[in-house]
Scaffold this motif. Structure first.
Motif, PDB file in Angstrom:
ATOM      1  N   GLN A 103       0.823  -1.201   0.000  1.00 26.82           N
ATOM      2  CA  GLN A 103       0.000   0.000   0.000  1.00 26.82           C
ATOM      3  C   GLN A 103       0.868   1.267   0.000  1.00 26.82           C
ATOM      4  N   THR A 106       2.569   1.917  -3.246  1.00 26.42           N
ATOM      5  CA  THR A 106       1.653   2.576  -4.186  1.00 26.42           C
ATOM      6  C   THR A 106       1.567   4.067  -3.901  1.00 26.42           C
ATOM      7  N   LEU A 149      -7.384   5.327  -1.704  1.00 23.93           N
ATOM      8  CA  LEU A 149      -6.664   4.095  -1.406  1.00 23.93           C
ATOM      9  C   LEU A 149      -6.440   3.890   0.093  1.00 23.93           C
ATOM     10  N   SER A 158      -0.713   5.433   8.486  1.00 23.70           N
ATOM     11  CA  SER A 158      -1.768   5.872   7.568  1.00 23.70           C
ATOM     12  C   SER A 158      -2.323   7.223   7.978  1.00 23.70           C
TER      13      SER A 158
END
Length: 184
Positions: A103, A106, A149, A158
């Protein structure tokens, strides 16, 4: 992936160096803000206090001797700098946290795309302000992509990336408007 980030970083720093040297030779008063005033008063700036505080707090913006120079400073000094910081964070997170590797890899790639768009915009400012404006505006799509995303992830990394992306979302209108001020 790391070597392309390094190349982008070196390229960006080379561009930024021209602004670090230019103010010393400038005949402008130390706190010249006429171009900042003009940019922050444009109708496309929704958060005028943020614009003013951000640009007057960035010392190189005060040295802008033209709208073009201010746009170059905004793109290379504020936007590219923030993209580089966020790319480093995403890359380091991908390396440190195996569960987030794909993740955050990306996210790193998405921010690298933003950096590429901003690098192109910087190069085009003086010859094609409209193309530069388009290149800056495409970063909005990448910001949306990152936010979609990342979803509702609750881990610390995050949340940090969300904060960094929200900051980029606040900075981006300064770049868009700066390119519009020169005919973009």
């Amino acid at each position: 992936m790391a070597s392309s980030s390094h190349c982008f970083f070196v390229f960006s720093m080379a561009l930024l160096l021209q602004f670090l040297v230019a103010p010393a030779a400038s005949a402008l008063p130390l706190n010249s803000t006429q171009y900042i005033d003009k940019l922050c008063q444009m109708s496309s700036i929704d958060d005028k206090p943020f614009c003013w505080q951000t640009l007057t707090g960035f010392r190189w913006a005060k040295y802008a001797g033209s709208s073009v120079t201010l746009a170059e400073v905004v793109i290379s000094g504020l936007l590219v700098s923030h993209v580089q910081k966020t790319m480093r964070f995403a890359l380091l997170t991908a390396q440190k946290e195996p569960s987030l590797k794909a993740q955050f890899g990306t996210f790193h790639d998405t921010y690298r795309t933003m950096g590429y768009s901003l690098g192109k915009a910087f190069q085009e400012l003086r010859v094609s302000p409209r193309t530069a404006n388009h290149d800056v505006m495409t970063c909005t799509d990448q910001i949306t992509q990152v936010m979609n995303l990342i979803g509702k992830n609750q881990d610390v990394s995050s949340k940090t990336l969300i904060d960094m992306t929200m900051q980029m979302k606040k900075l981006l209108p300064l770049g868009v408007t700066a390119t519009q001020a020169i005919g973009g």
